[in-house]
Write an enzyme that holds these catalytic residues in place. Structure first.
Site, PDB file in Angstrom:
ATOM      1  N   TYR A 156       0.974  -1.005  -0.101  1.00  0.00           N
ATOM      2  CA  TYR A 156       0.103  -0.038  -0.021  1.00  0.00           C
ATOM      3  C   TYR A 156       0.812   1.352  -0.143  1.00  0.00           C
ATOM      4  O   TYR A 156       0.572   2.229  -0.788  1.00  0.00           O
ATOM      5  CB  TYR A 156      -0.773  -0.042   1.281  1.00  0.00           C
ATOM      6  CG  TYR A 156      -1.878   1.075   1.208  1.00  0.00           C
ATOM      7  CD1 TYR A 156      -2.878   1.256   0.588  1.00  0.00           C
ATOM      8  CD2 TYR A 156      -1.742   2.008   2.516  1.00  0.00           C
ATOM      9  CE1 TYR A 156      -3.880   2.150   0.643  1.00  0.00           C
ATOM     10  CE2 TYR A 156      -2.752   2.973   2.360  1.00  0.00           C
ATOM     11  CZ  TYR A 156      -3.667   3.110   1.404  1.00  0.00           C
ATOM     12  OH  TYR A 156      -4.566   4.448   1.839  1.00  0.00           O
ATOM     13  N   LYS A 160       1.359   3.356  -3.219  1.00  0.00           N
ATOM     14  CA  LYS A 160       0.742   4.764  -3.237  1.00  0.00           C
ATOM     15  C   LYS A 160       1.879   5.788  -3.586  1.00  0.00           C
ATOM     16  O   LYS A 160       1.706   6.914  -4.115  1.00  0.00           O
ATOM     17  CB  LYS A 160       0.168   5.223  -1.901  1.00  0.00           C
ATOM     18  CG  LYS A 160      -1.058   4.727  -1.441  1.00  0.00           C
ATOM     19  CD  LYS A 160      -2.254   5.309  -2.507  1.00  0.00           C
ATOM     20  CE  LYS A 160      -3.707   4.755  -1.943  1.00  0.00           C
ATOM     21  NZ  LYS A 160      -4.891   5.323  -2.899  1.00  0.00           N
ATOM     22  N   VAL A 199     -11.704   2.634  13.948  1.00  0.00           N
ATOM     23  CA  VAL A 199     -13.016   3.531  14.030  1.00  0.00           C
ATOM     24  C   VAL A 199     -14.075   2.512  14.235  1.00  0.00           C
ATOM     25  O   VAL A 199     -14.910   2.177  15.006  1.00  0.00           O
ATOM     26  CB  VAL A 199     -13.252   4.890  13.354  1.00  0.00           C
ATOM     27  CG1 VAL A 199     -14.578   5.080  13.506  1.00  0.00           C
ATOM     28  CG2 VAL A 199     -12.225   5.727  13.919  1.00  0.00           C
ATOM     29  N   ASP A 284       3.291  -0.633  12.350  1.00  0.00           N
ATOM     30  CA  ASP A 284       2.188  -0.052  12.755  1.00  0.00           C
ATOM     31  C   ASP A 284       2.882   1.558  13.116  1.00  0.00           C
ATOM     32  O   ASP A 284       3.667   1.724  14.106  1.00  0.00           O
ATOM     33  CB  ASP A 284       1.339  -0.188  13.998  1.00  0.00           C
ATOM     34  CG  ASP A 284       0.251   0.168  14.070  1.00  0.00           C
ATOM     35  OD1 ASP A 284      -0.579  -0.552  13.915  1.00  0.00           O
ATOM     36  OD2 ASP A 284      -0.046   1.369  14.447  1.00  0.00           O
TER      37      ASP A 284
HETATM   38  P1  NAD Z   1     -12.730   1.698   0.657  1.00  0.00           P
HETATM   39  O1  NAD Z   1     -12.004   0.614   0.498  1.00  0.00           O
HETATM   40  O2  NAD Z   1     -13.955   2.016   1.307  1.00  0.00           O
HETATM   41  O3  NAD Z   1     -12.900   2.372  -0.915  1.00  0.00           O
HETATM   42  C1  NAD Z   1     -12.236   1.879  -2.194  1.00  0.00           C
HETATM   43  C2  NAD Z   1     -12.797   1.554  -3.333  1.00  0.00           C
HETATM   44  O4  NAD Z   1     -11.881   1.269  -4.402  1.00  0.00           O
HETATM   45  C3  NAD Z   1     -13.778   0.458  -3.096  1.00  0.00           C
HETATM   46  O5  NAD Z   1     -15.054   1.020  -3.616  1.00  0.00           O
HETATM   47  C4  NAD Z   1     -13.014  -0.539  -3.986  1.00  0.00           C
HETATM   48  O6  NAD Z   1     -14.274  -1.606  -4.415  1.00  0.00           O
HETATM   49  C5  NAD Z   1     -12.655   0.120  -5.020  1.00  0.00           C
HETATM   50  N1  NAD Z   1     -11.419  -0.764  -5.614  1.00  0.00           N
HETATM   51  C6  NAD Z   1     -10.757  -1.349  -5.018  1.00  0.00           C
HETATM   52  N2  NAD Z   1      -9.683  -1.711  -5.897  1.00  0.00           N
HETATM   53  C7  NAD Z   1     -10.021  -1.461  -7.202  1.00  0.00           C
HETATM   54  C8  NAD Z   1      -9.869  -1.875  -8.462  1.00  0.00           C
HETATM   55  N3  NAD Z   1      -8.713  -2.701  -8.918  1.00  0.00           N
HETATM   56  N4  NAD Z   1     -10.599  -1.233  -9.611  1.00  0.00           N
HETATM   57  C9  NAD Z   1     -11.546  -0.661  -9.392  1.00  0.00           C
HETATM   58  N5  NAD Z   1     -12.052  -0.485  -7.673  1.00  0.00           N
HETATM   59  C10 NAD Z   1     -11.306  -0.909  -6.998  1.00  0.00           C
HETATM   60  O7  NAD Z   1     -11.484   2.765   0.828  1.00  0.00           O
HETATM   61  P2  NAD Z   1     -11.817   4.229   1.297  1.00  0.00           P
HETATM   62  O8  NAD Z   1     -11.484   4.477   2.809  1.00  0.00           O
HETATM   63  O9  NAD Z   1     -12.963   4.885   0.619  1.00  0.00           O
HETATM   64  O10 NAD Z   1     -10.527   4.997   0.496  1.00  0.00           O
HETATM   65  C11 NAD Z   1     -10.641   5.623  -0.747  1.00  0.00           C
HETATM   66  C12 NAD Z   1      -9.454   6.126  -1.348  1.00  0.00           C
HETATM   67  O11 NAD Z   1      -8.747   6.950  -0.303  1.00  0.00           O
HETATM   68  C13 NAD Z   1      -8.111   4.952  -1.255  1.00  0.00           C
HETATM   69  O12 NAD Z   1      -7.487   5.078  -2.461  1.00  0.00           O
HETATM   70  C14 NAD Z   1      -7.305   5.266  -0.105  1.00  0.00           C
HETATM   71  O13 NAD Z   1      -5.988   4.590  -0.228  1.00  0.00           O
HETATM   72  C15 NAD Z   1      -7.612   6.618   0.281  1.00  0.00           C
HETATM   73  N6  NAD Z   1      -7.403   7.096   1.580  1.00  0.00           N
HETATM   74  C16 NAD Z   1      -8.224   6.811   2.573  1.00  0.00           C
HETATM   75  C17 NAD Z   1      -7.944   7.015   3.656  1.00  0.00           C
HETATM   76  C18 NAD Z   1      -9.087   6.755   4.693  1.00  0.00           C
HETATM   77  O14 NAD Z   1      -8.724   6.863   5.929  1.00  0.00           O
HETATM   78  N7  NAD Z   1     -10.226   6.239   4.522  1.00  0.00           N
HETATM   79  C19 NAD Z   1      -6.858   7.691   4.062  1.00  0.00           C
HETATM   80  C20 NAD Z   1      -5.849   7.783   3.274  1.00  0.00           C
HETATM   81  C21 NAD Z   1      -6.104   7.383   1.827  1.00  0.00           C
HETATM   82  N1  UDP Z   2      -5.917  -0.438  15.908  1.00  0.00           N
HETATM   83  C1  UDP Z   2      -6.362  -0.926  17.186  1.00  0.00           C
HETATM   84  N2  UDP Z   2      -7.318  -1.761  17.350  1.00  0.00           N
HETATM   85  C2  UDP Z   2      -7.979  -2.041  16.329  1.00  0.00           C
HETATM   86  C3  UDP Z   2      -7.905  -1.649  15.040  1.00  0.00           C
HETATM   87  C4  UDP Z   2      -6.683  -0.656  14.886  1.00  0.00           C
HETATM   88  O1  UDP Z   2      -5.771  -0.538  18.334  1.00  0.00           O
HETATM   89  O2  UDP Z   2      -9.022  -3.237  16.526  1.00  0.00           O
HETATM   90  C5  UDP Z   2      -4.811   0.569  15.897  1.00  0.00           C
HETATM   91  C6  UDP Z   2      -3.674   0.239  14.787  1.00  0.00           C
HETATM   92  O3  UDP Z   2      -3.011  -0.566  15.461  1.00  0.00           O
HETATM   93  C7  UDP Z   2      -3.187   1.558  14.456  1.00  0.00           C
HETATM   94  C8  UDP Z   2      -4.394   2.554  14.564  1.00  0.00           C
HETATM   95  O4  UDP Z   2      -5.414   1.907  15.495  1.00  0.00           O
HETATM   96  O5  UDP Z   2      -2.408   1.907  15.294  1.00  0.00           O
HETATM   97  C9  UDP Z   2      -5.336   2.845  13.443  1.00  0.00           C
HETATM   98  O6  UDP Z   2      -5.434   1.896  12.672  1.00  0.00           O
HETATM   99  P1  UDP Z   2      -6.183   1.569  11.272  1.00  0.00           P
HETATM  100  O7  UDP Z   2      -6.312   0.189  10.833  1.00  0.00           O
HETATM  101  O8  UDP Z   2      -7.523   2.098  11.471  1.00  0.00           O
HETATM  102  O9  UDP Z   2      -5.497   2.723  10.272  1.00  0.00           O
HETATM  103  P2  UDP Z   2      -3.891   2.998   9.995  1.00  0.00           P
HETATM  104  O10 UDP Z   2      -3.593   4.273  10.492  1.00  0.00           O
HETATM  105  O11 UDP Z   2      -2.856   1.987  10.981  1.00  0.00           O
HETATM  106  O12 UDP Z   2      -3.738   2.576   8.543  1.00  0.00           O
END
Ligand code: NAD
Ligand code: UDP
Length: 335
Positions: A156, A160, A199, A284
């Site tokens: 990941y 990215k 969460v 982590d």
């Molecule tokens: P999510 O898993 O809910 O959504 C990701 C979506 O991408 C899903 O609908 C999944 O089916 C689709 N997907 C995955 N692989 C695919 C592929 N090969 N082709 C087409 N679709 C595909 O995750 P999210 O939390 O909504 O995250 C959305 C984006 O934001 C991601 O790129 C993630 O890396 C980025 N992001 C999210 C967070 C967060 O905290 N939610 C933090 C940092 C970055």
């Molecule tokens: N974490 C935790 N308990 C859980 C899930 C996650 O203590 O049931 C911790 C995890 O080890 C990390 C933080 O919560 O330190 C955030 O985890 P998450 O998977 O939500 O996102 P991350 O920022 O690690 O991608």
């Protein structure tokens, strides 16, 4: 339609996921046309079902690791692309790490090629994970990060990072109009209750009265941004004039330990759950907090929703889900 924003034809990859579905909703509410592209790996049709009746919304099943071919008339009209396709939770992205890297790298190439052909502006959903386990705190965009290239999170993190490289090379080499947003931990309604993120895990455990699984001692920190703020930041960044490629951090700079979060969730749910400590997963990150000065300066954005307010809304949504759903059954949550 906002006076200052003409109607756009927007393609959202990953639009059936957590963030993507909220983004599609927001874009439609602003009068835009939206083509949502998703392979439903972690997203679901259910997340966008309420949008299917809207004549300006279209849903297409497609895997972004393959080139996207659209009818010429559709392709020609696209002028904005949000590239969100990628699993985002550690449980999901580690499930098939090779596919995760492919999604991020090949997906970026295919969407950048589309942007190049159509002259569309393209925004990449990058991540705070590009900073790895950061040694600079809080993290400004100028920090290059501290990432393990061979660990379990690397598919990941490095996927990215490579996508960011591709975005900037398409920008320099081919003049593609890019925006790179580094998203920090977001939360809110429509998170997958089984994706293992902290969460949803804590809320579901608290609502079921089960032990709250704190990894390590829970002293690691995260900064949690409510989905409405997050999506607002992405859309503002996309349309900012004068804008720029970024990268720009989008997240909430209020920092909490995982233990703080557990205590708050217990308090807000009125749960009798106790904390249960489990080993810290490999690599982590110990701390994470965005410096959001660039977002404030470039497009006047900062988050408005406090963790307590955002958690209340999220808890309400999960309560509804648990009362109506198979999740009422105590299936163990993943880790
Ligand atoms: P999510 O898993 O809910 O959504 C990701 C979506 O991408 C899903 O609908 C999944 O089916 C689709 N997907 C995955 N692989 C695919 C592929 N090969 N082709 C087409 N679709 C595909 O995750 P999210 O939390 O909504 O995250 C959305 C984006 O934001 C991601 O790129 C993630 O890396 C980025 N992001 C999210 C967070 C967060 O905290 N939610 C933090 C940092 C970055
Ligand atoms: N974490 C935790 N308990 C859980 C899930 C996650 O203590 O049931 C911790 C995890 O080890 C990390 C933080 O919560 O330190 C955030 O985890 P998450 O998977 O939500 O996102 P991350 O920022 O690690 O991608």
């Amino acid at each position: 339609m906002h006076i200052d924003s003409p109607q756009r034809h927007v393609l959202v990859t990953g639009g059936a996921g957590f963030l993507g579905s909220h983004l599609c909703e927001r874009l439609l509410s602003q009068g835009h046309r939206v083509l949502c592209v998703d392979n439903f790996f972690t997203g679901t049709r259910r997340n966008v079902e309420h949008l299917l009746g809207n004549a300006r919304f279209e849903l297409m099943r497609h895997d972004v690791t393959l080139p996207l071919s659209l009818p010429t008339s559709v392709e020609a009209g696209i002028d904005r692309i949000y590239n969100l396709a990628s699993p985002a939770s550690p449980v999901h992205y580690q499930h098939d790490p090779v596919q995760t890297t492919k999604t991020n790298v090949l997906g970026a190439i295919h969407m950048l090629e589309l942007a190049r052909r159509t002259d569309a502006r393209i925004l990449q959903a990058s991540t705070s994970e590009v900073y790895g386990d950061p040694q600079v705190h809080p993290q400004p965009e100028s920090y290059w990060g501290n990432v393990n290239p061979i660990g379990v999170r690397s598919c990941y993190d490095e996927g990215k990072r490579c996508a960011e490289t591709l975005f900037f090379d398409y920008h320099r080499q081919h003049g593609v109009d890019i925006r790179v947003a580094r998203i920090f931990n977001a939360y809110g309604p429509r998170m997958d209750p089984k994706d293992g993120r902290v969460v949803p895990n804590f809320i579901v455990q608290a609502l079921r009265g089960e032990p709250i699984t704190v990894y390590g001692q829970g002293q690691q920190t995260r900064s949690f941004c409510f989905v409405d703020d997050l999506v607002d930041g992405l859309a503002r960044f996309m349309e900012a004039e004068p804008g720029g490629p970024g990268p720009v951090n989008i997240g909430n700079p209020e920092e909490f330990t995982v233990r703080d979060l557990a205590r708050l969730v217990i308090e807000l749910t009125g749960s009798s759950s106790m904390l249960a400590f489990a080993p810290l997963p490999s690599d982590d990150p110990l701390q994470r907090r965005p410096d959001v000065g660039a977002a404030r300066q470039m497009f006047g954005w900062e988050p408005r929703v406090s963790l307590e307010e955002g958690l209340r809304k999220t808890i309400d949504w999960f309560e509804g889900l648990l009362s109506s759903d198979r999740l009422r059954a105590a299936v163990p949550l993943p880790r």
